[in-house]
Design an enzyme around this catalytic site. Structure first.
Site, PDB file in Angstrom:
ATOM      1  N   ASP A 113     -38.365   3.621 -31.518  1.00 20.69           N
ATOM      2  CA  ASP A 113     -37.820   2.639 -31.977  1.00 20.69           C
ATOM      3  C   ASP A 113     -38.362   2.375 -33.700  1.00 20.69           C
ATOM      4  O   ASP A 113     -37.606   2.010 -34.299  1.00 20.69           O
ATOM      5  CB  ASP A 113     -38.290   1.610 -31.657  1.00 20.69           C
ATOM      6  CG  ASP A 113     -37.421   0.850 -29.961  1.00 20.69           C
ATOM      7  OD1 ASP A 113     -38.016  -0.004 -29.544  1.00 20.69           O
ATOM      8  OD2 ASP A 113     -36.651   1.782 -29.757  1.00 20.69           O
ATOM      9  N   ALA A 114     -39.549   2.683 -33.605  1.00 20.71           N
ATOM     10  CA  ALA A 114     -40.526   2.591 -35.206  1.00 20.71           C
ATOM     11  C   ALA A 114     -39.185   4.039 -35.556  1.00 20.71           C
ATOM     12  O   ALA A 114     -39.501   4.009 -37.009  1.00 20.71           O
ATOM     13  CB  ALA A 114     -41.952   3.769 -35.019  1.00 20.71           C
ATOM     14  N   GLU A 115     -38.734   5.261 -35.500  1.00 19.62           N
ATOM     15  CA  GLU A 115     -38.303   5.944 -36.453  1.00 19.62           C
ATOM     16  C   GLU A 115     -36.983   5.474 -36.650  1.00 19.62           C
ATOM     17  O   GLU A 115     -36.618   5.420 -37.944  1.00 19.62           O
ATOM     18  CB  GLU A 115     -37.908   7.554 -35.193  1.00 19.62           C
ATOM     19  CG  GLU A 115     -39.662   7.787 -35.226  1.00 19.62           C
ATOM     20  CD  GLU A 115     -38.815   9.469 -35.223  1.00 19.62           C
ATOM     21  OE1 GLU A 115     -37.845  10.232 -35.509  1.00 19.62           O
ATOM     22  OE2 GLU A 115     -39.961  10.020 -34.715  1.00 19.62           O
ATOM     23  N   LEU A 164     -34.902 -11.134 -36.302  1.00 22.81           N
ATOM     24  CA  LEU A 164     -35.765 -11.269 -36.858  1.00 22.81           C
ATOM     25  C   LEU A 164     -36.040 -10.450 -38.514  1.00 22.81           C
ATOM     26  O   LEU A 164     -35.800  -9.241 -37.946  1.00 22.81           O
ATOM     27  CB  LEU A 164     -36.917 -11.651 -35.950  1.00 22.81           C
ATOM     28  CG  LEU A 164     -37.539 -12.935 -35.726  1.00 22.81           C
ATOM     29  CD1 LEU A 164     -38.083 -12.537 -34.022  1.00 22.81           C
ATOM     30  CD2 LEU A 164     -37.422 -14.218 -36.318  1.00 22.81           C
ATOM     31  N   LYS A 179     -43.560 -11.157 -28.852  1.00 19.51           N
ATOM     32  CA  LYS A 179     -42.545 -10.343 -29.645  1.00 19.51           C
ATOM     33  C   LYS A 179     -42.097 -10.050 -28.013  1.00 19.51           C
ATOM     34  O   LYS A 179     -42.504  -8.618 -28.320  1.00 19.51           O
ATOM     35  CB  LYS A 179     -41.947  -9.543 -30.179  1.00 19.51           C
ATOM     36  CG  LYS A 179     -40.332  -9.053 -30.445  1.00 19.51           C
ATOM     37  CD  LYS A 179     -40.548  -8.771 -31.821  1.00 19.51           C
ATOM     38  CE  LYS A 179     -39.238  -8.506 -32.365  1.00 19.51           C
ATOM     39  NZ  LYS A 179     -38.393  -7.564 -31.429  1.00 19.51           N
ATOM     40  N   GLU A 182     -35.053 -13.933 -23.922  1.00 14.07           N
ATOM     41  CA  GLU A 182     -35.048 -12.769 -23.633  1.00 14.07           C
ATOM     42  C   GLU A 182     -35.259 -12.674 -22.326  1.00 14.07           C
ATOM     43  O   GLU A 182     -35.862 -13.084 -21.215  1.00 14.07           O
ATOM     44  CB  GLU A 182     -36.845 -12.328 -24.067  1.00 14.07           C
ATOM     45  CG  GLU A 182     -36.498 -10.390 -24.864  1.00 14.07           C
ATOM     46  CD  GLU A 182     -36.192 -10.614 -25.540  1.00 14.07           C
ATOM     47  OE1 GLU A 182     -35.235 -11.571 -26.444  1.00 14.07           O
ATOM     48  OE2 GLU A 182     -36.253  -8.794 -26.390  1.00 14.07           O
ATOM     49  N   CYS A 199     -60.209  29.638 -12.338  1.00 10.67           N
ATOM     50  CA  CYS A 199     -60.330  31.104 -11.106  1.00 10.67           C
ATOM     51  C   CYS A 199     -59.822  31.805 -10.698  1.00 10.67           C
ATOM     52  O   CYS A 199     -60.377  32.833  -9.972  1.00 10.67           O
ATOM     53  CB  CYS A 199     -60.773  30.365 -10.617  1.00 10.67           C
ATOM     54  SG  CYS A 199     -59.218  30.017  -8.904  1.00 10.67           S
ATOM     55  N   CYS A 234     -54.424  24.908  -6.530  1.00 10.75           N
ATOM     56  CA  CYS A 234     -55.753  25.994  -6.376  1.00 10.75           C
ATOM     57  C   CYS A 234     -55.934  25.907  -5.207  1.00 10.75           C
ATOM     58  O   CYS A 234     -56.603  25.193  -4.866  1.00 10.75           O
ATOM     59  CB  CYS A 234     -56.291  26.149  -7.247  1.00 10.75           C
ATOM     60  SG  CYS A 234     -57.627  27.446  -7.219  1.00 10.75           S
TER      61      CYS A 234
HETATM   62  S1  IVH Z   1     -36.858 -15.894 -32.237  1.00 12.39           S
HETATM   63  C1  IVH Z   1     -32.841 -15.847 -35.611  1.00 12.39           C
HETATM   64  N1  IVH Z   1     -39.038 -15.225 -30.481  1.00 12.39           N
HETATM   65  O1  IVH Z   1     -36.271 -10.381 -30.812  1.00 12.39           O
HETATM   66  C2  IVH Z   1     -33.865 -15.816 -34.494  1.00 12.39           C
HETATM   67  N2  IVH Z   1     -36.953 -13.426 -30.759  1.00 12.39           N
HETATM   68  O2  IVH Z   1     -34.797  -8.897 -34.587  1.00 12.39           O
HETATM   69  C3  IVH Z   1     -34.101 -15.307 -33.212  1.00 12.39           C
HETATM   70  N3  IVH Z   1     -37.521 -11.588 -29.355  1.00 12.39           N
HETATM   71  O3  IVH Z   1     -33.098 -10.417 -31.111  1.00 12.39           O
HETATM   72  C4  IVH Z   1     -35.060 -14.817 -32.217  1.00 12.39           C
HETATM   73  N4  IVH Z   1     -39.038 -12.421 -28.799  1.00 12.39           N
HETATM   74  O4  IVH Z   1     -34.880 -10.224 -28.442  1.00 12.39           O
HETATM   75  C5  IVH Z   1     -37.181 -14.573 -31.501  1.00 12.39           C
HETATM   76  N5  IVH Z   1     -40.410 -15.337 -29.382  1.00 12.39           N
HETATM   77  C6  IVH Z   1     -39.318 -14.669 -29.305  1.00 12.39           C
HETATM   78  C7  IVH Z   1     -38.800 -12.684 -29.175  1.00 12.39           C
HETATM   79  C8  IVH Z   1     -37.526 -12.654 -30.054  1.00 12.39           C
HETATM   80  C9  IVH Z   1     -38.314 -11.330 -28.714  1.00 12.39           C
HETATM   81  C10 IVH Z   1     -36.083 -10.838 -29.590  1.00 12.39           C
HETATM   82  C11 IVH Z   1     -35.319 -11.097 -29.603  1.00 12.39           C
HETATM   83  C12 IVH Z   1     -34.552 -11.039 -31.000  1.00 12.39           C
HETATM   84  C13 IVH Z   1     -35.312  -9.926 -31.615  1.00 12.39           C
HETATM   85  C14 IVH Z   1     -35.449 -10.810 -33.151  1.00 12.39           C
END
Ligand code: IVH
Length: 679
Positions: free
Chosen positions: A37-39, A87, A124, A182, A420, A435
């Protein structure tokens, strides 16, 4: 006037778009991610920045204008009543501080205060966003986020998630409530799922999010149900027929009161110090949580202030995801080496081009075993994804075949132990290669000596773990035979060892020299040979030489010895290094009384017959049944094979009974055995 776009920037933007689209397809459509993901985040950011600098580049088909993957054709499309936004990310504390600053500046400008802001903080969750639509309290539709405007209808699948209420707990529920949150898979459920995938020879999931996405988008909800998903609510979409709460915190409490699962790890804080405190605490708790999180989310608590702050493009200005350092990274496999553990297990380890993972430089990662390497198709020279989670050893998650160079090398498990030189064994039904030089191999030295000196083996009093470490580390003892060559002076010179303890140890060694064959056989630490098998072997063969001379077939003749145990003993005895140490032990004066091989009641009614006992018999326990069979000239083996004459099955008989039935072996009960015994 628009800024002229340099050719180089246009070329780079095109390249980034193509690359991101390719990864998106693999991720969203195939559920088989190609980069960490980071990349992906870095590529996406680079493109966003390019487009911000040169707005002419931001074409409608850019992945920055879409965010997410196309809905699959085979699940019905759902248009969201209220768009599901995403976000913005903060990737460092500095970026989190900047977020708070932006919020305060905007509020001050709107004359809405200039002090510390109140935020609601949440975890998150690393799963996928879902919209649950309740009408008059009943769940009527569940849809994935999709591209934020149009998602996929996964209602039947979501109904299988136990934590999602089908009916809200309210006497007068809202006319419409869309709960948002989620869907995720707990780590232990992923492990179980992957075990099943392995058993069926199917592809494993690299992480809980991919597994959750795969499960949620199944066409058959029965499959979703087996995969045990979870849900946490973190907000709402459309709302009719109920008063909107004043704060996000109150909204979460309200959702929880309606029976929706709201995660407990949340807090209301004031100011940026509060945000960072929550972040650090979540980072600390992260390894202990049963599910994956990839950061925390900060939301301005008061809805009035949220409304005033509003949105920039597809993301709110009032909230941000503060991400943890990535736990995954890509790097190159420079070589694959083999490490020998203290029990002799051979583990292939990838030597990597150094890479930062979660703030630590990683140069090695485990590949677990040969089968894993084959399954993941990891080759020397490959680019791979490595993961470092919590305190566990970094591991190679997957190869990235699209970045495979022209010349890669396959890994082969060596036939000789790299430490060994003893032969390496890998029993047909085991994943781990070992071994066989248990008594000789330096990697296994301490463990072998501990076992050898143990109470139930040679019982060398005073020779504990610490002293063994000391003796081995000082280079004084390599094999058990070396113990018997230690002298008073050498021992007395060791740290924390006086003349008196040295003399005591020598006396204990002297005492241990006089032992029994069964203790000696047990002390050798042969795999699968516990105390009771050692006793059976000692009785059956009578002398060590007879045991050492026995081939697999002769070993199978011993009571309770099945093919796995026989093969393990044969391999141990075939290793010249082990025989050498045994000879040295005898030369050092380790001795026991030898007897004649146990006489079989050759003429008994069960002479020449092999039995296997399984389950609980009504009156005899296992030892009683075994004694009677052996007294009548029969043999009791540990596992069922074509050579088994009878399986004696009691209640709760398991796989041995199944195997007997599969092989067509006679199955009898205790009464049947009594009849054979002539009772
Ligand atoms: S709020 C308007 N709260 O992160 C924003 N999102 O890029 C609504 N996610 O698609 C999202 N934990 O899948 C919110 N505590 C949390 C979250 C969360 C995970 C995910 C979600 C969203 C993505 C935002």
């Amino acid at each position: 006037m628009t800024t002229a776009v340099p050719a180089e920037a246009a070329r780079r933007a095109r390249q980034l778009r193509e690359e991101i689209e390719r990864h998106n397809y693999a991720y969203y459509v195939l559920d088989a991610p190609t980069i960490p993901d980071a990349e992906w985040d870095a590529l996406f950011r680079e493109l966003q920045e390019l487009e911000a600098r040169y707005p002419a580049l931001a074409s409608a088909d850019s992945p920055t204008q879409r965010i997410g993957g196309p809905p699959r054709a085979d699940l019905r499309e759902v248009r969201h009543a209220v768009p599901m936004l995403s976000l913005n990310n903060a990737l460092s504390e500095a970026e989190a501080i900047a977020f708070d600053q932006r919020v305060r500046d905007a509020l001050a400008k709107a004359n809405l205060g200039d002090g510390a802001v109140e935020y609601a903080c949440e975890l998150k969750f690393d799963g996928l966003a879902i919209n649950l639509r309740y009408e008059h309290g009943l769940l009527v539709e569940a849809a994935t986020r999709g591209d934020g405007t149009v998602g996929e209808d996964v209602t039947p699948n979501v109904r299988t998630i136990h934590s999602v209420p089908l009916k809200l707990r309210a006497a007068r529920p809202p006319v419409v409530l869309e709960a948002r949150g989620e869907v995720l898979m707990f780590r232990r459920d992923l492990e179980r799922l992957n075990e099943r995938q392995r058993a069926r020879g199917e592809k494993e999931f690299a992480n809980p999010r991919n597994a959750a996405a795969g499960a949620l988008r199944q066409l058959d909800p029965k499959i979703t149900a087996q995969r045990r998903l979870h849900f946490f609510a973190y907000g709402f979409g459309e709302l009719h027929g109920a008063d909107e709460p004043d704060t996000h915190w109150a909204a979460l409490d309200w959702l929880a009161s309606l029976g929706l699962p709201v995660n407990e790890e949340r807090a209301v804080v004031r100011g940026v110090e509060g945000l960072l405190g929550f972040y650090r605490e979540a980072l600390r708790k992260r390894p202990k949580l049963p599910y994956d999180i990839d950061g925390v989310v900060y939301k301005v608590n008061a809805y009035a202030l949220q409304r005033a702050l509003g949105y920039v493009s597809r993301a709110p200005r009032f909230a941000i995801a503060h991400k943890f350092p990535a736990q995954e990274a890509t790097t190159q496999v420079l070589d694959i080496e083999v490490q020998v553990g203290r029990t002799g297990a051979l583990t292939p380890v990838a030597r990597l081009a150094p890479v930062q993972v979660g703030g630590v430089t990683v140069t090695n990662a485990t590949l677990h075993n040969e089968d894993e390497i084959r399954r993941k198709d990891v080759r020397i020279g490959d680019t791979v994804i490595v993961r470092r989670a919590g305190d566990v050893i970094p591991e190679v998650v997957a190869a990235v075949p699209e970045r495979r160079p022209a010349h890669t090398r396959l890994f082969h498990m060596p036939a000789q132990c790299p430490v060994c030189g003893s032969a390496v064994e890998r029993p047909a039904d085991e994943a781990i290669a070992r071994c066989t030089g248990g008594l000789f191999c330096p990697a296994q030295r301490k463990q072998a000596l501990r076992h050898f000196a143990g109470r139930r083996a040679l019982d060398i009093e005073g020779l504990g773990e610490k002293l063994i470490d000391q003796l081995v580390d000082a280079g004084l003892v390599r094999t058990p035979a070396d113990l018997f060559r230690l002298d008073l002076e050498t021992l007395a010179n060791l740290e924390r060892m006086g003349e008196k303890s040295a003399a005591n140890l020598l006396a204990a060694l002297d005492k241990a020299r006089e032992t029994t064959l069964e203790r000696f056989v047990y002390a050798l630490g042969i795999r699968h040979v516990g105390e009771s098998t050692a006793r059976d072997l000692a009785r059956h063969f009578g002398s060590l030489d007879a045991l050492l001379a026995a081939d697999e077939e002769a070993l199978l003749e011993a009571p309770d010895v099945g093919p796995v145990v026989a093969a393990s003993i044969a391999r141990f005895c075939a290793e010249p290094h082990n025989r050498e140490v045994i000879a040295q032990l005898r030369a050092a004066g380790v001795r026991w009384r030898e007897g004649a091989p146990a006489k079989r009641a050759a003429a008994g009614p069960l002479a020449g017959k092999t039995f296997v006992l399984t389950g609980t018999l009504p009156t005899w326990n296992r030892d009683e049944a075994k004694e009677r069979i052996e007294a009548a000239g029969g043999k009791v083996a540990g596992s069922v094979s074509k050579k088994t004459d009878y399986v004696v099955a009691g209640t709760e008989a398991g796989s041995k009974l199944e195997k007997a039935q599969a092989l067509g072996v006679n199955v009898i009960d205790e009464d049947g055995l009594r009849r054979l015994l002539g009772e």
